[in-house]
Design a protein around this motif. Structure first.
Motif, mmCIF file in Angstrom:
data_model
loop_
_atom_site.group_PDB
_atom_site.id
_atom_site.type_symbol
_atom_site.label_atom_id
_atom_site.label_comp_id
_atom_site.label_asym_id
_atom_site.label_seq_id
_atom_site.Cartn_x
_atom_site.Cartn_y
_atom_site.Cartn_z
ATOM 1 N N LEU A 310 15.876 -37.293 -5.925
ATOM 2 C CA LEU A 310 14.930 -37.431 -7.036
ATOM 3 C C LEU A 310 13.623 -36.722 -6.752
ATOM 4 O O LEU A 310 13.051 -36.054 -7.625
ATOM 5 C CB LEU A 310 14.695 -38.920 -7.298
ATOM 6 N N ASN A 311 13.126 -36.829 -5.523
ATOM 7 C CA ASN A 311 11.831 -36.229 -5.209
ATOM 8 C C ASN A 311 11.833 -34.714 -5.366
ATOM 9 O O ASN A 311 10.819 -34.123 -5.732
ATOM 10 C CB ASN A 311 11.391 -36.619 -3.794
ATOM 11 N N LEU A 314 11.318 -34.043 -8.970
ATOM 12 C CA LEU A 314 9.908 -34.297 -9.278
ATOM 13 C C LEU A 314 9.020 -33.155 -8.774
ATOM 14 O O LEU A 314 8.016 -32.822 -9.414
ATOM 15 C CB LEU A 314 9.467 -35.624 -8.666
ATOM 16 N N ASN A 354 14.771 -44.154 -13.191
ATOM 17 C CA ASN A 354 14.382 -43.696 -11.852
ATOM 18 C C ASN A 354 13.435 -42.503 -11.949
ATOM 19 O O ASN A 354 12.449 -42.398 -11.198
ATOM 20 C CB ASN A 354 15.610 -43.293 -11.037
ATOM 21 N N GLU A 357 10.065 -43.793 -13.176
ATOM 22 C CA GLU A 357 9.384 -44.510 -12.099
ATOM 23 C C GLU A 357 8.827 -43.534 -11.070
ATOM 24 O O GLU A 357 7.713 -43.711 -10.547
ATOM 25 C CB GLU A 357 10.337 -45.502 -11.437
ATOM 26 N N GLY A 358 9.595 -42.477 -10.786
ATOM 27 C CA GLY A 358 9.103 -41.462 -9.857
ATOM 28 C C GLY A 358 7.864 -40.760 -10.372
ATOM 29 O O GLY A 358 6.923 -40.480 -9.611
ATOM 30 N N SER A 361 4.965 -43.065 -9.996
ATOM 31 C CA SER A 361 4.542 -43.174 -8.591
ATOM 32 C C SER A 361 3.723 -41.979 -8.161
ATOM 33 O O SER A 361 2.930 -42.073 -7.215
ATOM 34 C CB SER A 361 5.756 -43.338 -7.679
ATOM 35 N N ARG A 362 3.904 -40.849 -8.851
ATOM 36 C CA ARG A 362 3.127 -39.645 -8.520
ATOM 37 C C ARG A 362 1.857 -39.524 -9.362
ATOM 38 O O ARG A 362 1.183 -38.490 -9.326
ATOM 39 C CB ARG A 362 3.991 -38.402 -8.693
#
Length: 391
Positions: A310-311, A314, A354, A357-358, A361-362
């Motif tokens: 996922l990162n 992102l 997800n 949410e990612g 979070s960023r």
């Protein structure tokens, strides 16, 4: 008295939302548009009823609901092997039929969408919209009348080429650059797409074809399922920084592809090495050799696939935001189109929370996330509709 008031104030207060709770709220409150999902070709090859839960694939109704997915563009994908044949056009019509059949089987779950207003109205009714985009313009067969027919049947974007140069455009995958961009008919077709209200999709085309499309089109264009060349040097299928800047100047949107090979340099290198070694064996022993069969069996076992996560997806979104701004980013997952190469954390359409949410979070604001989920691409679609109406 003060104790009583204090007790009331405490009992009436609510704990702040966690990132997970905020993500779940955002996917329920907002339309999520995905620019590219290959359900029609999947069910053409091996029929399953995606109105119900399915064992395989990346998309079905229960998982779409779980993920908050509201408007997945159904890809009317026609392989390049059918270019320049009536079978190309016939398959496109068959795949459109299959999308109509999905809606016909479950009109309480799905609805066709021919416009932005259709998407918005379907969302209010609790229905998942199924707009359609054609991947590979081959079925047009050099006929604007055929293009008109596909518009009437609901095609609202066309990816001009796929894995090979066709009668419209050179492909990023094809070393032959017979047109040095768009063909004469391709240039005419882009202009006619503007008049009809079909979005020009530049995923898969060569760099020259991209720049020519942006120059000719009077409406914004999209990359329905592309990621960034910055992370995959030499992979022309992804977009360069200069292309993304030109896309933004055009008012268009890049819709990030989730496939590991599109977002991860390690996954891209794995695929390139596999192709290189396979081609060497084919040249030496032939397509049907036992040496090639043995290689195919051993390669993945000896070299486990380096899935993205996922990162990494992102990171691509961050990069576009920092390069040109938040207004030019969308989602083009390529679910059901990239096989088993999907990243950890984004394995199917239930995974959109997800992603959200990612982003939270960023530090992405809810307003920014709404733009990525739907507002940017719906803005493009509205502008395409406006240009067509004024033609």
């Amino acid at each position: 008295m003060s104790l009583f008031l204090g007790a009331c104030a405490h009992s009436g207060s609510q704990a702040p939302e966690s990132l997970e709770q905020r993500a779940q709220r955002l996917v329920k409150e907002n339309i999520i548009v995905d620019g590219h999902i290959d359900v029609p070709y999947r069910v053409e090859k091996a029929w399953v009823d995606v109105t119900k839960a399915t064992d395989g694939g990346d998309f079905d109704y229960p998982r779409a609901v779980a993920g908050g997915l509201d408007a997945p563009f159904m890809s009317i994908y026609v392989p390049a092997s059918l270019d320049n044949s009536p079978a190309s056009t016939a398959l496109a019509h068959d795949l459109i039929d299959s999308v109509e059949a999905i809606v016909g089987r479950a009109p309480d779950k799905f609805a066709l969408a021919y416009s932005v207003s259709d998407v918005e109205e379907n969302f209010k009714k609790g229905l998942i919209s199924l707009p359609m985009g054609m991947e590979n313009g081959s079925p047009v067969q050099g006929s604007l009348d055929t293009l008109n027919t596909f518009y009437e049947r609901g095609i609202r974007y066309i990816t001009l080429a796929h894995s090979q140069s066709n009668h419209i455009s050179d492909s990023s995958y094809d070393l032959r650059r017979q047109w040095k961009g768009l063909s004469p008919f391709g240039k005419e077709m882009v202009a006619h797409m503007n008049r009809l209200g079909i979005i020009v999709d530049i995923s898969h085309v060569s760099d020259a074809a991209f720049y020519q499309s942006v120059e000719i089109s009077r409406a914004p264009v999209i990359a329905s399922h592309s990621s960034l060349r910055r992370f995959t040097p030499g992979f022309e299928r992804n977009m360069s920084d200069d292309m993304i800047k030109a896309l933004a100047e055009n008012g268009g949107v890049i819709m990030i592809n989730f496939g590991s090979g599109f977002v991860s340099p390690l996954a891209r290198s794995w695929r390139d090495k596999l192709s290189e070694q396979r081609q060497s064996l084919i040249s030496q022993y032939g397509e049907d050799s036992p040496e090639l069969e043995e290689f195919n069996q051993k390669y993945a076992k000896q070299n486990p696939y380096p899935f993205a996560d996922l990162n990494m997806v992102l990171d691509h979104i961050d990069y576009v935001r920092d390069l040109v701004g938040i207004d030019y980013i969308g989602i083009g997952s390529d679910y059901d189109g990239v096989g088993d190469s999907l990243p950890v954390g984004l394995k199917d359409v239930s995974s959109f929370p997800n992603l959200v949410e990612g982003l939270l979070s960023r530090g992405y604001s809810e307003a920014d996330i709404k733009k990525i989920l739907n507002e940017n691409v719906l803005r493009v679609w509205r502008e395409v509709e406006r240009v067509a109406a004024s033609s």
